[in-house]
Design a protein around this motif. Structure first.
Motif, PDB file in Angstrom:
ATOM      1  N   ASP A  72       0.825  -1.209   0.000  1.00  0.00           N
ATOM      2  CA  ASP A  72       0.000   0.000   0.000  1.00  0.00           C
ATOM      3  C   ASP A  72       0.861   1.261   0.000  1.00  0.00           C
ATOM      4  OD1 ASP A  72      -2.259  -1.576   0.004  1.00  0.00           O
ATOM      5  OD2 ASP A  72      -2.617  -1.362   2.155  1.00  0.00           O
ATOM      6  N   ASP A  73       1.960   1.231   0.759  1.00  0.00           N
ATOM      7  CA  ASP A  73       2.851   2.388   0.811  1.00  0.00           C
ATOM      8  C   ASP A  73       3.611   2.574  -0.492  1.00  0.00           C
ATOM      9  OD1 ASP A  73       2.100   3.064   3.382  1.00  0.00           O
ATOM     10  OD2 ASP A  73       3.695   1.902   4.318  1.00  0.00           O
ATOM     11  N   ALA A  74       3.843   1.483  -1.209  1.00  0.00           N
ATOM     12  CA  ALA A  74       4.558   1.565  -2.478  1.00  0.00           C
ATOM     13  C   ALA A  74       3.763   2.341  -3.528  1.00  0.00           C
ATOM     14  CB  ALA A  74       4.885   0.168  -2.995  1.00  0.00           C
ATOM     15  N   GLN A  75       2.465   2.474  -3.318  1.00  0.00           N
ATOM     16  CA  GLN A  75       1.619   3.221  -4.257  1.00  0.00           C
ATOM     17  C   GLN A  75       1.667   4.729  -3.998  1.00  0.00           C
ATOM     18  OE1 GLN A  75       0.370   1.466  -6.799  1.00  0.00           O
ATOM     19  NE2 GLN A  75       1.367  -0.234  -5.745  1.00  0.00           N
ATOM     20  N   ASP A  76       2.163   5.125  -2.833  1.00  0.00           N
ATOM     21  CA  ASP A  76       2.265   6.547  -2.470  1.00  0.00           C
ATOM     22  C   ASP A  76       3.632   7.058  -2.920  1.00  0.00           C
ATOM     23  OD1 ASP A  76       2.892   8.951  -1.074  1.00  0.00           O
ATOM     24  OD2 ASP A  76       1.456   8.431   0.500  1.00  0.00           O
ATOM     25  N   PRO A  77       3.664   7.986  -3.898  1.00  0.00           N
ATOM     26  CA  PRO A  77       4.949   8.428  -4.446  1.00  0.00           C
ATOM     27  C   PRO A  77       5.864   9.088  -3.405  1.00  0.00           C
ATOM     28  CG  PRO A  77       3.122   9.591  -5.511  1.00  0.00           C
ATOM     29  CD  PRO A  77       2.529   8.594  -4.580  1.00  0.00           C
ATOM     30  N   VAL A  78       5.299   9.747  -2.409  1.00  0.00           N
ATOM     31  CA  VAL A  78       6.121  10.401  -1.385  1.00  0.00           C
ATOM     32  C   VAL A  78       6.801   9.344  -0.503  1.00  0.00           C
ATOM     33  CG1 VAL A  78       6.066  11.918   0.629  1.00  0.00           C
ATOM     34  CG2 VAL A  78       4.745  12.512  -1.402  1.00  0.00           C
ATOM     35  N   ILE A  79       6.030   8.369  -0.051  1.00  0.00           N
ATOM     36  CA  ILE A  79       6.589   7.312   0.793  1.00  0.00           C
ATOM     37  C   ILE A  79       7.593   6.475   0.004  1.00  0.00           C
ATOM     38  CG2 ILE A  79       6.061   5.195   2.062  1.00  0.00           C
ATOM     39  CD1 ILE A  79       3.450   6.509   2.936  1.00  0.00           C
ATOM     40  N   LEU A  80       7.260   6.157  -1.229  1.00  0.00           N
ATOM     41  CA  LEU A  80       8.172   5.391  -2.067  1.00  0.00           C
ATOM     42  C   LEU A  80       9.500   6.127  -2.236  1.00  0.00           C
ATOM     43  CD1 LEU A  80       8.857   3.005  -3.882  1.00  0.00           C
ATOM     44  CD2 LEU A  80       7.682   4.188  -5.750  1.00  0.00           C
ATOM     45  N   GLN A  81       9.442   7.419  -2.485  1.00  0.00           N
ATOM     46  CA  GLN A  81      10.671   8.197  -2.663  1.00  0.00           C
ATOM     47  C   GLN A  81      11.495   8.229  -1.371  1.00  0.00           C
ATOM     48  OE1 GLN A  81      11.745   9.416  -5.741  1.00  0.00           O
ATOM     49  NE2 GLN A  81      13.612   9.432  -4.524  1.00  0.00           N
ATOM     50  N   MET A  82      10.830   8.354  -0.215  1.00  0.00           N
ATOM     51  CA  MET A  82      11.544   8.332   1.066  1.00  0.00           C
ATOM     52  C   MET A  82      12.251   6.990   1.263  1.00  0.00           C
ATOM     53  SD  MET A  82       9.106  10.440   3.787  1.00  0.00           S
ATOM     54  CE  MET A  82       8.430   8.930   4.369  1.00  0.00           C
ATOM     55  N   PHE A  83      11.564   5.915   0.931  1.00  0.00           N
ATOM     56  CA  PHE A  83      12.127   4.570   1.061  1.00  0.00           C
ATOM     57  C   PHE A  83      13.348   4.413   0.161  1.00  0.00           C
ATOM     58  CE2 PHE A  83      12.183  -0.006   0.049  1.00  0.00           C
ATOM     59  CZ  PHE A  83      12.158  -0.558   1.321  1.00  0.00           C
ATOM     60  N   LEU A  84      13.245   4.841  -1.081  1.00  0.00           N
ATOM     61  CA  LEU A  84      14.358   4.748  -2.025  1.00  0.00           C
ATOM     62  C   LEU A  84      15.529   5.625  -1.589  1.00  0.00           C
ATOM     63  CD1 LEU A  84      12.381   4.715  -5.387  1.00  0.00           C
ATOM     64  CD2 LEU A  84      13.520   2.784  -4.267  1.00  0.00           C
ATOM     65  N   ASP A  85      15.229   6.833  -1.099  1.00  0.00           N
ATOM     66  CA  ASP A  85      16.288   7.724  -0.616  1.00  0.00           C
ATOM     67  C   ASP A  85      17.027   7.102   0.565  1.00  0.00           C
ATOM     68  OD1 ASP A  85      15.613   9.593  -2.546  1.00  0.00           O
ATOM     69  OD2 ASP A  85      14.511  10.892  -1.165  1.00  0.00           O
ATOM     70  N   GLU A  86      16.272   6.511   1.501  1.00  0.00           N
ATOM     71  CA  GLU A  86      16.882   5.843   2.651  1.00  0.00           C
ATOM     72  C   GLU A  86      17.815   4.725   2.193  1.00  0.00           C
ATOM     73  OE1 GLU A  86      15.367   2.471   5.593  1.00  0.00           O
ATOM     74  OE2 GLU A  86      14.264   4.344   5.881  1.00  0.00           O
ATOM     75  N   ALA A  87      17.365   3.932   1.239  1.00  0.00           N
ATOM     76  CA  ALA A  87      18.182   2.827   0.740  1.00  0.00           C
ATOM     77  C   ALA A  87      19.447   3.340   0.058  1.00  0.00           C
ATOM     78  CB  ALA A  87      17.365   1.978  -0.229  1.00  0.00           C
ATOM     79  N   ARG A  88      19.332   4.376  -0.726  1.00  0.00           N
ATOM     80  CA  ARG A  88      20.501   4.919  -1.432  1.00  0.00           C
ATOM     81  C   ARG A  88      21.524   5.491  -0.448  1.00  0.00           C
ATOM     82  NH1 ARG A  88      16.332   6.685  -5.438  1.00  0.00           N
ATOM     83  NH2 ARG A  88      16.551   5.191  -7.136  1.00  0.00           N
ATOM     84  N   VAL A  89      21.054   6.155   0.595  1.00  0.00           N
ATOM     85  CA  VAL A  89      21.964   6.677   1.614  1.00  0.00           C
ATOM     86  C   VAL A  89      22.634   5.521   2.346  1.00  0.00           C
ATOM     87  CG1 VAL A  89      22.079   7.905   3.824  1.00  0.00           C
ATOM     88  CG2 VAL A  89      20.800   8.900   1.924  1.00  0.00           C
ATOM     89  N   ALA A  90      21.860   4.508   2.711  1.00  0.00           N
ATOM     90  CA  ALA A  90      22.408   3.364   3.435  1.00  0.00           C
ATOM     91  C   ALA A  90      23.493   2.652   2.629  1.00  0.00           C
ATOM     92  CB  ALA A  90      21.290   2.385   3.805  1.00  0.00           C
ATOM     93  N   LEU A  91      23.343   2.602   1.322  1.00  0.00           N
ATOM     94  CA  LEU A  91      24.342   1.942   0.469  1.00  0.00           C
ATOM     95  C   LEU A  91      25.682   2.669   0.485  1.00  0.00           C
ATOM     96  CD1 LEU A  91      22.213   0.897  -2.611  1.00  0.00           C
ATOM     97  CD2 LEU A  91      23.349  -0.613  -0.987  1.00  0.00           C
ATOM     98  N   ARG A  92      25.669   3.941   0.813  1.00  0.00           N
ATOM     99  CA  ARG A  92      26.902   4.725   0.821  1.00  0.00           C
ATOM    100  C   ARG A  92      27.660   4.636   2.144  1.00  0.00           C
ATOM    101  NH1 ARG A  92      25.837  10.436  -1.876  1.00  0.00           N
ATOM    102  NH2 ARG A  92      26.497   9.744  -3.920  1.00  0.00           N
ATOM    103  N   LEU A  93      26.995   4.149   3.183  1.00  0.00           N
ATOM    104  CA  LEU A  93      27.613   4.097   4.501  1.00  0.00           C
ATOM    105  C   LEU A  93      28.565   2.910   4.620  1.00  0.00           C
ATOM    106  CD1 LEU A  93      24.484   4.855   6.690  1.00  0.00           C
ATOM    107  CD2 LEU A  93      26.265   6.456   5.959  1.00  0.00           C
ATOM    108  N   THR A  94      29.734   3.175   5.181  1.00  0.00           N
ATOM    109  CA  THR A  94      30.715   2.132   5.418  1.00  0.00           C
ATOM    110  C   THR A  94      31.296   2.329   6.814  1.00  0.00           C
ATOM    111  OG1 THR A  94      31.311   2.148   3.083  1.00  0.00           O
ATOM    112  CG2 THR A  94      32.836   1.063   4.576  1.00  0.00           C
ATOM    113  N   HIS A  95      31.044   1.375   7.674  1.00  0.00           N
ATOM    114  CA  HIS A  95      31.562   1.415   9.035  1.00  0.00           C
ATOM    115  C   HIS A  95      31.477   0.014   9.608  1.00  0.00           C
ATOM    116  CE1 HIS A  95      31.761   2.321  13.359  1.00  0.00           C
ATOM    117  NE2 HIS A  95      32.411   3.413  12.985  1.00  0.00           N
TER     118      HIS A  95
END
Length: 86
Positions: A49-72
């Motif tokens: 249901d959240d995947a149909q909401d463009p705002v929530i989907l974009q937040m989810f994708l942004d979170e994933a892209r940021v997480a991929l850049r983290l190295t620790h």
């Protein structure tokens, strides 16, 4: 092992079990082919249901892209971002 850095199909992953559910997503244990058999990974999937909401989907994708850049050493390494079952 090459990290997945772009949105792509994740057809080579086999979901084994659901291990958690939150307000925005579910977490699954999955496995995928590896050079020596299979390797276990964790998948985070946005609720349909959240995947149909463009705002929530974009937040989810942004979170994933940021997480991929983290190295620790105290942060789990991200392998990529993709689509599973559409």
């Amino acid at each position: 092992m090459t990290p997945r850095r772009v949105l792509e199909p994740l057809d080579d992953y086999q979901v084994v079990a659901r291990i958690g559910r939150g307000g925005m997503a579910e977490i699954f244990l999955a496995r995928r082919p590896a050079p020596r058999g299979h390797e276990f990974v964790v998948l985070k999937q946005l609720h349909p249901d959240d995947a149909q909401d463009p705002v929530i989907l974009q937040m989810f994708l942004d979170e994933a892209r940021v997480a991929l850049r983290l190295t620790h050493r105290s942060i789990v390494r991200g392998l990529g971002l993709g689509l599973l079952e559409g």
